[in-house]
Design a protein around this motif. Sequence first.
Motif, PDB file in Angstrom:
ATOM      1  N   ALA A  74       0.831  -1.206   0.000  1.00 13.70           N
ATOM      2  CA  ALA A  74       0.000   0.000   0.000  1.00 13.70           C
ATOM      3  C   ALA A  74       0.864   1.254   0.000  1.00 13.70           C
ATOM      4  CB  ALA A  74      -0.931   0.001   1.213  1.00 13.70           C
ATOM      5  N   TYR A  75       1.940   1.240   0.789  1.00 13.68           N
ATOM      6  CA  TYR A  75       2.821   2.409   0.854  1.00 13.68           C
ATOM      7  C   TYR A  75       3.531   2.632  -0.485  1.00 13.68           C
ATOM      8  CZ  TYR A  75       6.525   5.572   2.182  1.00 13.68           C
ATOM      9  OH  TYR A  75       7.382   6.634   2.235  1.00 13.68           O
ATOM     10  N   GLU A  76       4.031   1.559  -1.089  1.00 14.15           N
ATOM     11  CA  GLU A  76       4.707   1.699  -2.386  1.00 14.15           C
ATOM     12  C   GLU A  76       3.752   2.258  -3.437  1.00 14.15           C
ATOM     13  OE1 GLU A  76       6.190  -2.259  -3.084  1.00 14.15           O
ATOM     14  OE2 GLU A  76       7.877  -1.985  -1.696  1.00 14.15           O
ATOM     15  N   ALA A  77       2.506   1.784  -3.443  1.00 15.07           N
ATOM     16  CA  ALA A  77       1.515   2.293  -4.397  1.00 15.07           C
ATOM     17  C   ALA A  77       1.167   3.749  -4.091  1.00 15.07           C
ATOM     18  CB  ALA A  77       0.260   1.426  -4.369  1.00 15.07           C
ATOM     19  N   GLN A  78       1.091   4.090  -2.800  1.00 10.11           N
ATOM     20  CA  GLN A  78       0.787   5.470  -2.401  1.00 10.11           C
ATOM     21  C   GLN A  78       1.866   6.421  -2.931  1.00 10.11           C
ATOM     22  OE1 GLN A  78      -1.827   6.529   0.051  1.00 10.11           O
ATOM     23  NE2 GLN A  78      -1.343   8.528  -0.783  1.00 10.11           N
ATOM     24  N   ILE A  79       3.119   6.054  -2.770  1.00 11.37           N
ATOM     25  CA  ILE A  79       4.214   6.902  -3.231  1.00 11.37           C
ATOM     26  C   ILE A  79       4.220   6.974  -4.766  1.00 11.37           C
ATOM     27  CG2 ILE A  79       6.722   7.185  -3.295  1.00 11.37           C
ATOM     28  CD1 ILE A  79       5.285   7.907  -0.593  1.00 11.37           C
ATOM     29  N   ARG A  80       3.995   5.845  -5.446  1.00 13.59           N
ATOM     30  CA  ARG A  80       3.909   5.867  -6.918  1.00 13.59           C
ATOM     31  C   ARG A  80       2.792   6.791  -7.384  1.00 13.59           C
ATOM     32  NH1 ARG A  80       4.351   0.402  -6.586  1.00 13.59           N
ATOM     33  NH2 ARG A  80       2.186   0.102  -7.197  1.00 13.59           N
ATOM     34  N   ALA A  81       1.645   6.731  -6.708  1.00 16.26           N
ATOM     35  CA  ALA A  81       0.514   7.581  -7.081  1.00 16.26           C
ATOM     36  C   ALA A  81       0.866   9.053  -6.903  1.00 16.26           C
ATOM     37  CB  ALA A  81      -0.716   7.224  -6.246  1.00 16.26           C
ATOM     38  N   LEU A  82       1.513   9.395  -5.791  1.00 18.67           N
ATOM     39  CA  LEU A  82       1.885  10.787  -5.551  1.00 18.67           C
ATOM     40  C   LEU A  82       2.960  11.254  -6.536  1.00 18.67           C
ATOM     41  CD1 LEU A  82       1.971  10.739  -1.649  1.00 18.67           C
ATOM     42  CD2 LEU A  82       0.248  11.859  -3.096  1.00 18.67           C
ATOM     43  N   GLU A  83       3.907  10.376  -6.826  1.00 16.71           N
ATOM     44  CA  GLU A  83       5.019  10.736  -7.712  1.00 16.71           C
ATOM     45  C   GLU A  83       4.598  10.839  -9.172  1.00 16.71           C
ATOM     46  OE1 GLU A  83       8.286  11.376  -7.198  1.00 16.71           O
ATOM     47  OE2 GLU A  83       8.274  11.074  -5.043  1.00 16.71           O
ATOM     48  N   THR A  84       3.903   9.814  -9.678  1.00 22.08           N
ATOM     49  CA  THR A  84       3.689   9.721 -11.124  1.00 22.08           C
ATOM     50  C   THR A  84       2.242   9.504 -11.543  1.00 22.08           C
ATOM     51  OG1 THR A  84       4.064   7.330 -11.138  1.00 22.08           O
ATOM     52  CG2 THR A  84       6.002   8.736 -11.430  1.00 22.08           C
ATOM     53  N   GLY A  85       1.336   9.368 -10.592  1.00 23.50           N
ATOM     54  CA  GLY A  85      -0.051   9.070 -10.933  1.00 23.50           C
ATOM     55  C   GLY A  85      -0.749  10.213 -11.640  1.00 23.50           C
ATOM     56  N   SER A  86      -1.579   9.872 -12.608  1.00 24.66           N
ATOM     57  CA  SER A  86      -2.390  10.871 -13.294  1.00 24.66           C
ATOM     58  C   SER A  86      -3.565  11.249 -12.396  1.00 24.66           C
ATOM     59  CB  SER A  86      -2.933  10.316 -14.608  1.00 24.66           C
ATOM     60  OG  SER A  86      -1.876  10.007 -15.475  1.00 24.66           O
ATOM     61  N   PRO A  87      -3.903  12.535 -12.326  1.00 23.65           N
ATOM     62  CA  PRO A  87      -5.038  12.947 -11.487  1.00 23.65           C
ATOM     63  C   PRO A  87      -6.311  12.175 -11.852  1.00 23.65           C
ATOM     64  CG  PRO A  87      -3.843  14.870 -12.276  1.00 23.65           C
ATOM     65  CD  PRO A  87      -3.279  13.672 -13.000  1.00 23.65           C
ATOM     66  N   GLY A  88      -6.935  11.589 -10.846  1.00 26.87           N
ATOM     67  CA  GLY A  88      -8.177  10.853 -11.050  1.00 26.87           C
ATOM     68  C   GLY A  88      -8.013   9.408 -11.475  1.00 26.87           C
ATOM     69  N   ALA A  89      -6.778   8.987 -11.788  1.00 36.23           N
ATOM     70  CA  ALA A  89      -6.545   7.605 -12.231  1.00 36.23           C
ATOM     71  C   ALA A  89      -6.113   6.740 -11.045  1.00 36.23           C
ATOM     72  CB  ALA A  89      -5.472   7.570 -13.313  1.00 36.23           C
ATOM     73  N   PRO A  90      -6.808   5.635 -10.790  1.00 33.54           N
ATOM     74  CA  PRO A  90      -6.450   4.785  -9.650  1.00 33.54           C
ATOM     75  C   PRO A  90      -5.090   4.095  -9.827  1.00 33.54           C
ATOM     76  CG  PRO A  90      -8.380   3.913 -10.797  1.00 33.54           C
ATOM     77  CD  PRO A  90      -7.968   5.148 -11.507  1.00 33.54           C
ATOM     78  N   MET A  91      -4.357   4.020  -8.736  1.00 34.91           N
ATOM     79  CA  MET A  91      -3.095   3.281  -8.671  1.00 34.91           C
ATOM     80  C   MET A  91      -3.367   2.093  -7.741  1.00 34.91           C
ATOM     81  SD  MET A  91       0.221   3.258  -9.537  1.00 34.91           S
ATOM     82  CE  MET A  91       0.490   4.926 -10.098  1.00 34.91           C
ATOM     83  N   PRO A  92      -3.536   0.889  -8.304  1.00 34.11           N
ATOM     84  CA  PRO A  92      -3.944  -0.260  -7.482  1.00 34.11           C
ATOM     85  C   PRO A  92      -2.772  -0.948  -6.776  1.00 34.11           C
ATOM     86  CG  PRO A  92      -3.825  -0.911  -9.769  1.00 34.11           C
ATOM     87  CD  PRO A  92      -3.498   0.565  -9.722  1.00 34.11           C
ATOM     88  N   TRP A  93      -3.114  -1.654  -5.711  1.00 30.64           N
ATOM     89  CA  TRP A  93      -2.194  -2.586  -5.062  1.00 30.64           C
ATOM     90  C   TRP A  93      -3.032  -3.781  -4.595  1.00 30.64           C
ATOM     91  CZ3 TRP A  93      -2.912  -4.072  -0.007  1.00 30.64           C
ATOM     92  CH2 TRP A  93      -3.696  -3.244   0.785  1.00 30.64           C
ATOM     93  N   ARG A  94      -2.380  -4.929  -4.486  1.00 31.88           N
ATOM     94  CA  ARG A  94      -3.069  -6.157  -4.077  1.00 31.88           C
ATOM     95  C   ARG A  94      -2.079  -7.090  -3.403  1.00 31.88           C
ATOM     96  NH1 ARG A  94      -7.688  -8.919  -5.215  1.00 31.88           N
ATOM     97  NH2 ARG A  94      -8.354  -7.313  -6.670  1.00 31.88           N
ATOM     98  N   ASN A  95      -2.514  -7.724  -2.327  1.00 33.43           N
ATOM     99  CA  ASN A  95      -1.725  -8.762  -1.680  1.00 33.43           C
ATOM    100  C   ASN A  95      -2.501 -10.073  -1.803  1.00 33.43           C
ATOM    101  OD1 ASN A  95      -0.263 -10.488  -0.107  1.00 33.43           O
ATOM    102  ND2 ASN A  95      -0.124  -9.142   1.657  1.00 33.43           N
ATOM    103  N   PRO A  96      -2.099 -10.945  -2.748  1.00 32.10           N
ATOM    104  CA  PRO A  96      -2.822 -12.204  -2.937  1.00 32.10           C
ATOM    105  C   PRO A  96      -2.786 -13.098  -1.693  1.00 32.10           C
ATOM    106  CG  PRO A  96      -1.189 -11.869  -4.686  1.00 32.10           C
ATOM    107  CD  PRO A  96      -1.002 -10.782  -3.686  1.00 32.10           C
ATOM    108  N   ALA A  97      -1.730 -12.985  -0.897  1.00 30.52           N
ATOM    109  CA  ALA A  97      -1.606 -13.837   0.285  1.00 30.52           C
ATOM    110  C   ALA A  97      -2.663 -13.506   1.339  1.00 30.52           C
ATOM    111  CB  ALA A  97      -0.208 -13.711   0.883  1.00 30.52           C
ATOM    112  N   SER A  98      -2.972 -12.222   1.531  1.00 29.83           N
ATOM    113  CA  SER A  98      -3.942 -11.830   2.550  1.00 29.83           C
ATOM    114  C   SER A  98      -5.332 -11.572   1.964  1.00 29.83           C
ATOM    115  CB  SER A  98      -3.481 -10.554   3.268  1.00 29.83           C
ATOM    116  OG  SER A  98      -3.556  -9.434   2.406  1.00 29.83           O
ATOM    117  N   GLY A  99      -5.397 -11.367   0.646  1.00 27.46           N
ATOM    118  CA  GLY A  99      -6.662 -11.040   0.007  1.00 27.46           C
ATOM    119  C   GLY A  99      -7.028  -9.563   0.114  1.00 27.46           C
ATOM    120  N   ARG A 100      -6.165  -8.765   0.728  1.00 27.54           N
ATOM    121  CA  ARG A 100      -6.448  -7.339   0.865  1.00 27.54           C
ATOM    122  C   ARG A 100      -5.944  -6.590  -0.364  1.00 27.54           C
ATOM    123  NH1 ARG A 100      -4.208  -8.683   6.208  1.00 27.54           N
ATOM    124  NH2 ARG A 100      -6.004  -9.117   7.515  1.00 27.54           N
TER     125      ARG A 100
END
Length: 149
Positions: A74-100
Motif C-alpha cells: 500500500a505504501y509503495e503504491a501510495q508513493i507511486r501515485a503521488l510521484e507519477t499518478g495521473s489525477p483521477g486515475a487509480p493506482m492499485p495494489w493487491r496482496n494475494p496472500a492476505s486477500g487485501r
Amino acid sequence: MISPKPALLLLAALALGGCDLTSRGDSAATGSIGAGRGAGDAAMASSALTNVELSRLIGSKIGSALNDDDRRLAYEAQIRALETGSPGAPMPWRNPASGRYGNIVPGPAYDRKGAQCRGYSHSVTIGGQLEIARGTACRSPDGGWSAVG
C-alpha cells in the motif's frame, strides 16, 4: 483500573510526534537506521518505518488492520501515485496472500507555500469491507512526501 485506550493513544502520539519519515529511502534519511546492526534488524527497522509512514498517510485505523506485506504494498503504491499518478486515475495494489487490496486516486498537483502538494483518496478492502482515507501530502525539502493537515 486504568483504561488501556488512553495509554495506547498516548504511546502512539509519542511514537509518531515530530517525525517526518516519508522520505523515499535515500541514504541520508535512513542510513543510520541499520548502522551497527544485523540485516534482520535493518529489515525490521525498514518495516517499522513503512508502518509509521503509511499510518501518517492513511490513518492508524486502516493501517493497523493491514499486515506488514499489505502495508508495504500500500505504501509503495501510495508513493507511486503521488510521484507519477495521473489525477483521477487509480493506482492499485493487491496482496494475494492476505486477500487485501486497494486503490490510491491522486488529485492534481498544486503549489502550497512553495511545496508541491496533492490530495488523494486511498481505499482499502479488508474482509469485504471498504475503508477510505482522504488526505493531502506535500513534497518535503528532501524529496519525500509528508501528510499535511
